[in-house]
Design a protein around this motif. Structure first.
Motif, PDB file in Angstrom:
ATOM      1  N   ARG A   1      55.910  59.025   6.325  1.00  0.00           N
ATOM      2  CA  ARG A   1      57.053  59.069   7.241  1.00  0.00           C
ATOM      3  C   ARG A   1      56.834  58.001   8.314  1.00  0.00           C
ATOM      4  NH1 ARG A   1      57.722  62.610  11.976  1.00  0.00           N
ATOM      5  NH2 ARG A   1      59.812  62.233  12.702  1.00  0.00           N
ATOM      6  N   VAL A   2      57.794  57.114   8.426  1.00  0.00           N
ATOM      7  CA  VAL A   2      57.747  56.074   9.452  1.00  0.00           C
ATOM      8  C   VAL A   2      58.751  56.457  10.534  1.00  0.00           C
ATOM      9  CG1 VAL A   2      58.078  53.627   9.941  1.00  0.00           C
ATOM     10  CG2 VAL A   2      57.143  54.340   7.727  1.00  0.00           C
ATOM     11  N   TYR A   3      58.306  56.452  11.780  1.00  0.00           N
ATOM     12  CA  TYR A   3      59.204  56.819  12.878  1.00  0.00           C
ATOM     13  C   TYR A   3      58.907  55.951  14.093  1.00  0.00           C
ATOM     14  CZ  TYR A   3      55.224  59.430  14.738  1.00  0.00           C
ATOM     15  OH  TYR A   3      53.993  59.781  15.223  1.00  0.00           O
ATOM     16  N   TYR A   4      59.866  55.901  14.963  1.00  0.00           N
ATOM     17  CA  TYR A   4      59.730  55.117  16.187  1.00  0.00           C
ATOM     18  C   TYR A   4      59.255  56.033  17.301  1.00  0.00           C
ATOM     19  CZ  TYR A   4      60.767  52.032  20.075  1.00  0.00           C
ATOM     20  OH  TYR A   4      60.664  51.257  21.200  1.00  0.00           O
ATOM     21  N   ASP A   5      58.168  55.641  17.974  1.00  0.00           N
ATOM     22  CA  ASP A   5      57.630  56.408  19.101  1.00  0.00           C
ATOM     23  C   ASP A   5      58.101  55.744  20.388  1.00  0.00           C
ATOM     24  OD1 ASP A   5      56.143  57.639  21.082  1.00  0.00           O
ATOM     25  OD2 ASP A   5      54.335  57.771  19.828  1.00  0.00           O
TER      26      ASP A   5
ATOM     27  N   SER B   1      56.766  51.604  19.725  1.00  0.00           N
ATOM     28  CA  SER B   1      56.354  50.996  18.462  1.00  0.00           C
ATOM     29  C   SER B   1      56.629  51.996  17.338  1.00  0.00           C
ATOM     30  CB  SER B   1      54.875  50.615  18.488  1.00  0.00           C
ATOM     31  OG  SER B   1      54.086  51.784  18.579  1.00  0.00           O
ATOM     32  N   TYR B   2      56.562  51.446  16.164  1.00  0.00           N
ATOM     33  CA  TYR B   2      56.741  52.311  14.986  1.00  0.00           C
ATOM     34  C   TYR B   2      55.393  52.913  14.616  1.00  0.00           C
ATOM     35  CZ  TYR B   2      61.469  50.711  14.351  1.00  0.00           C
ATOM     36  OH  TYR B   2      62.797  50.476  14.530  1.00  0.00           O
ATOM     37  N   ARG B   3      55.443  54.142  14.154  1.00  0.00           N
ATOM     38  CA  ARG B   3      54.231  54.864  13.760  1.00  0.00           C
ATOM     39  C   ARG B   3      54.395  55.337  12.312  1.00  0.00           C
ATOM     40  NH1 ARG B   3      50.512  56.465  18.054  1.00  0.00           N
ATOM     41  NH2 ARG B   3      49.810  57.661  16.300  1.00  0.00           N
ATOM     42  N   VAL B   4      53.308  55.532  11.648  1.00  0.00           N
ATOM     43  CA  VAL B   4      53.315  56.046  10.274  1.00  0.00           C
ATOM     44  C   VAL B   4      52.548  57.365  10.279  1.00  0.00           C
ATOM     45  CG1 VAL B   4      52.617  55.630   7.885  1.00  0.00           C
ATOM     46  CG2 VAL B   4      53.374  53.716   9.318  1.00  0.00           C
ATOM     47  N   HIS B   5      53.191  58.359   9.681  1.00  0.00           N
ATOM     48  CA  HIS B   5      52.554  59.683   9.580  1.00  0.00           C
ATOM     49  C   HIS B   5      52.486  60.062   8.102  1.00  0.00           C
ATOM     50  CE1 HIS B   5      51.549  63.833  10.434  1.00  0.00           C
ATOM     51  NE2 HIS B   5      52.547  64.209   9.654  1.00  0.00           N
ATOM     52  N   TYR B   6      51.307  60.482   7.650  1.00  0.00           N
ATOM     53  CA  TYR B   6      51.117  60.910   6.266  1.00  0.00           C
ATOM     54  C   TYR B   6      50.962  62.430   6.226  1.00  0.00           C
ATOM     55  CZ  TYR B   6      50.367  56.049   5.115  1.00  0.00           C
ATOM     56  OH  TYR B   6      50.535  54.707   4.941  1.00  0.00           O
ATOM     57  N   ARG B   7      51.727  63.028   5.336  1.00  0.00           N
ATOM     58  CA  ARG B   7      51.691  64.490   5.188  1.00  0.00           C
ATOM     59  C   ARG B   7      51.379  64.800   3.727  1.00  0.00           C
ATOM     60  NH1 ARG B   7      56.829  67.884   4.578  1.00  0.00           N
ATOM     61  NH2 ARG B   7      57.562  65.807   4.144  1.00  0.00           N
ATOM     62  N   PRO B   8      50.474  65.763   3.459  1.00  0.00           N
ATOM     63  CA  PRO B   8      50.143  66.087   2.069  1.00  0.00           C
ATOM     64  C   PRO B   8      51.380  66.565   1.302  1.00  0.00           C
ATOM     65  CG  PRO B   8      48.637  67.190   3.580  1.00  0.00           C
ATOM     66  CD  PRO B   8      49.717  66.575   4.399  1.00  0.00           C
TER      67      PRO B   8
END
Length: 150
Positions: free
Chosen positions: A103-107, A112-119
């Motif tokens: 999941r890529v989202y803007y913080d 900046s853009y952040r990347v979050h990995y979820r199982p």
């Protein structure tokens, strides 16, 4: 699991199911002379998928279709042939991790853009085989019928 792989698996299992399905009526059309030579009581049993001691392999085929396995045994009393009918089903084995969803989202606080990995998990199944009926033929007649009890 991606949709393309899922569709392929569903299609393959459906084709296998349809190939294995054969109605009593279609088997009777294959061997009309065998069916026509039987008395009405035996014809009724075959229509209901019921077999009995003394049935010939053709009669069992009309009632139940092609067996999952055929075995031949040679003893001092002669040869026997055994037909085995199995049921196949999928048993649920739980969930298993298959990777990660990204999941890529803007913080807005960091601007900046952040990347979050979820199982990511998927349900898993195991193919099971259960023997339901075993028929032993000797001298062209069913002499033993074994059926699984629930």
């Amino acid at each position: 699991m991606n949709h393309r792989l899922f569709r392929t698996l569903v299609l393959a299992s459906s084709l296998g199911f349809l190939a294995g399905c054969q109605s009593v009526e279609s088997r009777i059309k294959e061997k009309p002379e065998v069916y026509a030579g039987l008395d009405l009581e035996t014809q009724d049993k075959i229509q209901q998928g019921i077999i009995d001691i003394g049935f010939t392999p053709d009669m069992v085929y009309l009632a139940l279709g092609e067996p999952s396995q055929k075995r031949e045994t040679k003893t001092e009393n002669g040869r026997t042939q055994t037909w085995i009918y199995n049921t196949y089903y999928n048993r649920y084995d739980g969930s298993q991790m298959v990777g990660y969803h990204r999941r890529v989202y803007y913080d807005p606080y960091l601007r900046s853009y952040r990347v979050h990995y979820r199982p990511a998990f998927a349900d898993t199944y195991r193919e099971e085989v259960q023997e339901n009926i075993r028929i032993t033929f000797q001298n062209g007649k069913a002499t033993v019928i074994e059926q699984a009890k629930d």
